[in-house]
Design an enzyme around this catalytic site. Structure first.
Site, short mmCIF file in Angstrom:
data_model
loop_
_atom_site.label_atom_id
_atom_site.label_comp_id
_atom_site.label_asym_id
_atom_site.label_seq_id
_atom_site.Cartn_x
_atom_site.Cartn_y
_atom_site.Cartn_z
N HIS A 1 75.38 27.17 100.03
CA HIS A 1 74.03 26.65 99.80
C HIS A 1 73.96 25.19 100.23
O HIS A 1 74.97 24.57 100.55
CB HIS A 1 73.67 26.75 98.31
CG HIS A 1 73.40 28.14 97.83
ND1 HIS A 1 72.13 28.63 97.64
CD2 HIS A 1 74.25 29.16 97.51
CE1 HIS A 1 72.20 29.89 97.22
NE2 HIS A 1 73.48 30.23 97.13
N GLU B 1 67.83 26.68 103.69
CA GLU B 1 69.17 26.11 103.72
C GLU B 1 69.88 26.51 105.02
O GLU B 1 70.89 27.20 105.04
CB GLU B 1 69.92 26.52 102.45
CG GLU B 1 69.21 25.96 101.22
CD GLU B 1 69.72 26.47 99.89
OE1 GLU B 1 70.80 27.10 99.86
OE2 GLU B 1 69.05 26.25 98.87
N HIS C 1 68.93 31.29 100.29
CA HIS C 1 67.69 30.51 100.21
C HIS C 1 67.26 30.11 101.61
O HIS C 1 68.04 29.52 102.37
CB HIS C 1 67.89 29.29 99.31
CG HIS C 1 68.07 29.65 97.87
ND1 HIS C 1 68.83 28.92 96.98
CD2 HIS C 1 67.57 30.69 97.14
CE1 HIS C 1 68.80 29.47 95.78
NE2 HIS C 1 68.04 30.56 95.86
N GLU D 1 77.67 23.92 97.39
CA GLU D 1 76.47 23.19 97.77
C GLU D 1 76.90 22.17 98.81
O GLU D 1 77.62 21.22 98.52
CB GLU D 1 75.84 22.50 96.56
CG GLU D 1 75.29 23.45 95.50
CD GLU D 1 73.95 24.07 95.88
OE1 GLU D 1 73.41 23.74 96.97
OE2 GLU D 1 73.45 24.89 95.10
#
Length: 435
Positions: free
Chosen positions: A310, A178, A175, A383
């Site tokens: 992420h 990020e 993404h 994450e």
């Protein structure tokens, strides 16, 4: 190679504004103005959506094509343009707009220059390769839609030889916005090389493992989000969609396992979770998938373990994402026990929350589900920092980069240590691990 990030930035707080429903049609654009005022109606921004409590609630919201940025106790945070925000309001959701970061006294916002650019990232890789020729070797595994190189970096003792050793893969920046994940790639590269021959554990692991790092899966998106002078809050790649003016595919909904199966992605090209026209239709997805498939030697996949980095949320996630069930086709109770045991052990090292991916909400076409179901790789998503938008959301300030990348050092080492047989984490070595 530069080990520490540039710039000094501290955490920032989000303030809340009441959302006016008199919103004009929106397009994907930049973040809030420097003075902290709400962005214009043709921009994207974050909203808090109330009364979204359970995984089922969150999945229902995600099925509208909404990308969920952050999960709170009874609400979620999303990024949307004005048109999508108005659509959600029409569907009965209550949205509250969150302002962008502001400068207050000694609190400064993150800036694009806090993070390595794409070119600087490749330069750092080249510098490491020159400094450690016996440990580091890089290769171009393909090009992005706009023609930028996608690079895989190999780290191992005797790096020029493809040895019969367990391989571990780290992927970053699927993404675009990020950017902290790219810093994570460079931190791992620096730590493994600088500590080889000094740190006994790292030396032993690199003598018996082969490590692959892909610092940026989505270089076009990274450049677009970072290099205009201000962040654009861009998520997808930059590939045009035939028959639509909307640009981009969500690469982490584009993998070829249960693609589009279960309402965990969007079929609308304008959505941030657009799954693409077909499995691996995203140029970059296909490049990385081909690379992974290419690590199969004599019918056996050499990559045994994987982390896809992420931001944000401070979570350790594992398959499956497409179903709430803990087991499924190709995922037995023993497999699930190994995922959970190692996931918990990884989370113990960094303080993240461990859970099955679908405990957040259903996703389909994700890299974790594909890597396990199609390739037999124990695949996790991390994450990273922050846990909430109060720490900067997708754009944490530059002065936390060293702390938050080094926070995952032990997790990286732990994954490497289990790469020979992940089932050992669940006490299943007698059933699955060779002596």
């Amino acid at each position: 190679m530069r080990r520490f990030p540039r710039g000094g930035r501290t955490a920032l707080a989000a303030t809340v504004l009441t959302l006016s429903l008199a919103l004009a049609a929106g397009t994907q654009a930049a973040t809030a103005a420097p003075d902290g005022t709400a962005p214009a109606a043709d921009s994207v921004q974050q909203y808090e959506v109330s009364d979204v409590v359970s995984a089922g609630d969150r999945t229902t919201l995600a099925r509208t094509g909404t990308a969920i940025d952050e999960v709170r106790a009874e609400t979620v945070v999303i990024t949307a343009d004005a048109a999508h925000a108005e659509r959600l309001t029409d569907l009965g959701y209550h949205l509250t707009a969150l302002t962008g970061p502001v400068e207050r006294g000694d609190v400064r916002v993150a800036a694009p220059e806090d993070y390595h650019t794409y070119d600087e990232t490749l330069a750092a890789v080249a510098e490491a390769e020159a400094a450690y020729p016996d440990l580091v070797s890089s290769q171009v595994i393909g090009q992005s839609h706009e023609g930028r190189d996608i690079v895989a970096v190999k780290i191992s003792a005797n790096v020029t030889v493809d040895e019969d050793e367990p391989e571990v893969l780290f992927t970053h920046n699927q993404h675009a916005r990020e950017h902290l994940t790219v810093e994570m790639a460079l931190y791992t590269l620096t730590e493994l090389t600088s500590q080889y021959g000094t740190d006994t554990e790292i030396t032993t692991l690199l003598d018996s493992r082969e490590v692959w790092i892909v610092p940026s899966v989505n270089p076009d998106g990274k450049v677009y989000d970072q290099e205009s002078g201000s962040f654009r809050s861009w998520r997808k790649n930059r590939q045009p969609n035939e028959g639509s003016s909307a640009v981009g595919t969500d690469l982490n909904r584009n993998w070829a396992y249960e693609w589009g199966c279960c309402g965990g992605s969007s079929g609308s090209p304008g959505s941030d979770t657009y799954r693409g026209s077909g499995p691996e239709s995203g140029t970059e997805t296909a490049v990385v998938a081909d690379f992974v498939r290419g690590r199969t030697v004599d019918g056996e996949q050499q990559i045994t373990a994987h982390i896809d980095f992420h931001t944000y949320g401070e979570l350790v996630l594992w398959p499956y994402g497409y179903t709430y069930d803990e087991t499924g086709p190709g995922l037995t109770a023993d497999d699930a026990a190994a995922f959970q045991a190692l996931g918990g052990e990884l989370a113990d090292t960094n303080g993240y929350t461990p859970q099955q991916s679908s405990d957040l909400y259903v996703t389909d076409g994700s890299i974790n589900d594909w890597a396990w179901a199609d390739q037999g790789i124990f695949s996790y998503t991390f994450e990273m920092y922050p846990s909430s938008g109060a720490g900067g959301g997708f754009y944490p300030p530059g002065d936390v980069i060293e702390r938050e990348t080094s926070r995952n050092r032990e997790a990286v080492v732990t994954l490497l240590s289990y790469a020979d047989c992940v089932y050992r984490a669940a006490g299943l070595e007698s059933e699955y691990c060779a002596s």
